[in-house]
Design an enzyme around this catalytic site. Structure first.
Site, PDB file in Angstrom:
ATOM      1  N   ARG A 141       0.859  -1.182   0.000  1.00 51.39           N
ATOM      2  CA  ARG A 141       0.000   0.000   0.000  1.00 51.39           C
ATOM      3  C   ARG A 141       0.896   1.232   0.000  1.00 51.39           C
ATOM      4  O   ARG A 141       1.932   1.266   0.681  1.00 51.39           O
ATOM      5  CB  ARG A 141      -0.889   0.030   1.251  1.00 51.39           C
ATOM      6  CG  ARG A 141      -2.100  -0.880   1.187  1.00 51.39           C
ATOM      7  CD  ARG A 141      -3.122  -0.420   0.145  1.00 51.39           C
ATOM      8  NE  ARG A 141      -4.303  -1.263   0.109  1.00 51.39           N
ATOM      9  CZ  ARG A 141      -4.447  -2.310  -0.710  1.00 51.39           C
ATOM     10  NH1 ARG A 141      -3.508  -2.648  -1.554  1.00 51.39           N
ATOM     11  NH2 ARG A 141      -5.571  -3.001  -0.702  1.00 51.39           N
ATOM     12  N   GLU A 177      -3.273   7.725  -4.280  1.00 57.37           N
ATOM     13  CA  GLU A 177      -3.687   7.260  -5.615  1.00 57.37           C
ATOM     14  C   GLU A 177      -4.965   7.953  -6.049  1.00 57.37           C
ATOM     15  O   GLU A 177      -5.846   8.162  -5.212  1.00 57.37           O
ATOM     16  CB  GLU A 177      -3.920   5.738  -5.578  1.00 57.37           C
ATOM     17  CG  GLU A 177      -2.631   4.981  -5.375  1.00 57.37           C
ATOM     18  CD  GLU A 177      -2.807   3.477  -5.226  1.00 57.37           C
ATOM     19  OE1 GLU A 177      -3.901   2.969  -5.530  1.00 57.37           O
ATOM     20  OE2 GLU A 177      -1.845   2.820  -4.806  1.00 57.37           O
ATOM     21  N   HIS A 206      -1.087   0.342  -9.786  1.00 57.43           N
ATOM     22  CA  HIS A 206      -1.738  -0.591  -8.859  1.00 57.43           C
ATOM     23  C   HIS A 206      -2.350  -1.796  -9.599  1.00 57.43           C
ATOM     24  O   HIS A 206      -3.568  -2.021  -9.551  1.00 57.43           O
ATOM     25  CB  HIS A 206      -2.806   0.139  -8.032  1.00 57.43           C
ATOM     26  CG  HIS A 206      -3.091  -0.538  -6.712  1.00 57.43           C
ATOM     27  ND1 HIS A 206      -3.482   0.132  -5.586  1.00 57.43           N
ATOM     28  CD2 HIS A 206      -3.042  -1.848  -6.355  1.00 57.43           C
ATOM     29  CE1 HIS A 206      -3.660  -0.733  -4.588  1.00 57.43           C
ATOM     30  NE2 HIS A 206      -3.398  -1.949  -5.045  1.00 57.43           N
TER      31      HIS A 206
HETATM   32  C1  DGY Z   1      -5.464  -5.949  -2.866  1.00 60.66           C
HETATM   33  O1  DGY Z   1      -6.098  -6.981  -3.131  1.00 60.66           O
HETATM   34  O2  DGY Z   1      -5.408  -5.492  -1.732  1.00 60.66           O
HETATM   35  C2  DGY Z   1      -4.722  -5.305  -3.965  1.00 60.66           C
HETATM   36  O3  DGY Z   1      -4.124  -4.139  -3.671  1.00 60.66           O
HETATM   37  C3  DGY Z   1      -5.522  -5.264  -5.247  1.00 60.66           C
HETATM   38  O4  DGY Z   1      -5.269  -6.526  -5.725  1.00 60.66           O
END
Ligand code: DGY
Length: 326
Positions: free
Chosen positions: A239, A268, A285
């Protein structure tokens, strides 16, 4: 009996629609633009279920706009967009999609690591530019990945999938995590447990695989970049807010680290302009974005919703206490 009304903020994939439509009266947001907060709040008014993406916040405000809501199924493993405590308080089940995206995400983290180490984007740009004058000894020389030291921060399913890949590249693997892995796992993956400081000072590539929590927010800050080798690269597919982007830009500009490859960003879809440099590989992402995996994620979210309305326990409950209480 009338089927429960469910809103999905994306059309999902046909396989997931099939699952959802069998058990629910599903409404899909099909317009190309994202659903706005106003439209989401309007549409959720009469819905008992929600299939949402990590770009939608399931918080107190949304819950207040959704008096009938009983389940919010996130199509993602990360659930920092969901206020689980608020859901629990309201008796709303929250679910995510763990397990199905580990290998695909690790594949992409690996792709990023290879791309930044071997300067793939710069190479592609030169190859397309019409300016390539032919083979040259010192042209676009990068750094080896094989045989180097990989530091994995967060040794859950995805972190371990990274370690498994590293075996084939004859890399030394170090990992840091709040909890040490069982000895058998360390042995199988030839992974050595380290404190953060020691991992950062030894690793040639640091790959981040932690969830976003208060304790991991800003984990990669200026002092941590100072601990890294000036030849090292940071890879982040977890993240964005785990990395202090301003500190990262400073570390890149001042040569404190050699480069970065990032799939996630602090705010983002905004990307810090200081990250748009040749020694940084950027992706929007997409680490889990293979058709196989995204289909599995959408199906899993749909199954969670359908199970709930059949009176079964959804597989991936983030707040199982909601159903225990009933
Ligand atoms: C998640 O699943 O948390 C990702 O960031 C998107 O696949």
């Amino acid at each position: 009996m009338a089927k429960p009304k469910v809103l999905a903020t994306r059309p999902l994939f046909p396989a997931a629609q099939e699952i959802l439509n069998a058990g629910c009266e599903a409404e899909y947001w099909t317009r190309p633009e994202r659903i706005s907060k106003e439209e989401l709040f309007e549409k959720i008014k009469d819905k008992e279920g929600l299939v949402c993406l990590l770009t939608e916040k399931v918080n107190q405000e949304l819950l207040s706009a959704a008096p009938k809501l009983r389940i919010a199924a996130n199509v993602a493993v990360g659930f920092d967009n969901i206020d689980v405590a608020a859901c629990t308080k309201r008796g709303v089940v929250a679910t995510n999609t763990p397990g199905v995206l580990d290998e695909t995400t690790a594949d992409f983290a690996w792709t990023l690591m290879m791309a930044v180490g071997r300067r793939l984007i710069e190479a592609d740009t030169l190859a397309r530019s019409g300016n390539w004058k032919g083979w040259d000894l010192d042209q676009l020389v990068g750094t080896d990945v094989w045989g180097k030291t990989l530091g994995i921060v967060g040794f859950g399913r995805i972190g371990r999938a990274m370690a498994r890949r590293a075996l084939g590249f004859q890399m030394k693997v170090l990992y840091a995590d709040a909890v040490r892995a069982p000895e058998a796992v360390e042995k199988e993956l030839k992974a050595e447990y380290r404190g953060m400081a020691s991992l950062l000072s030894e690793a040639d590539f640091v790959s981040v695989h932690v969830p976003l929590l208060p304790e991991t927010s800003g984990l990669f800050d200026a002092p941590r970049f100072l601990k890294m080798k000036p030849t090292a690269f940071l890879i982040n597919t977890s993240r964005g807010p785990v990395v202090d982007e301003a500190a990262l830009v400073h570390a890149l500009e001042s040569g404190k680290i050699a480069g970065a490859a990032l799939d996630v960003f602090e705010n983002e879809p905004f990307i810090h302009p200081g990250l748009k440099r040749p020694n940084v590989v950027l992706a929007p992402h997409i680490a889990s974005a293979s058709i196989e995996t995204r289909t599995k994620m959408a199906c899993m979210a749909a199954e969670n919703v359908v199970a709930m309305f059949k009176g079964q326990r959804p597989m991936n409950m983030l707040n199982p206490e909601v159903l225990k209480a009933k």
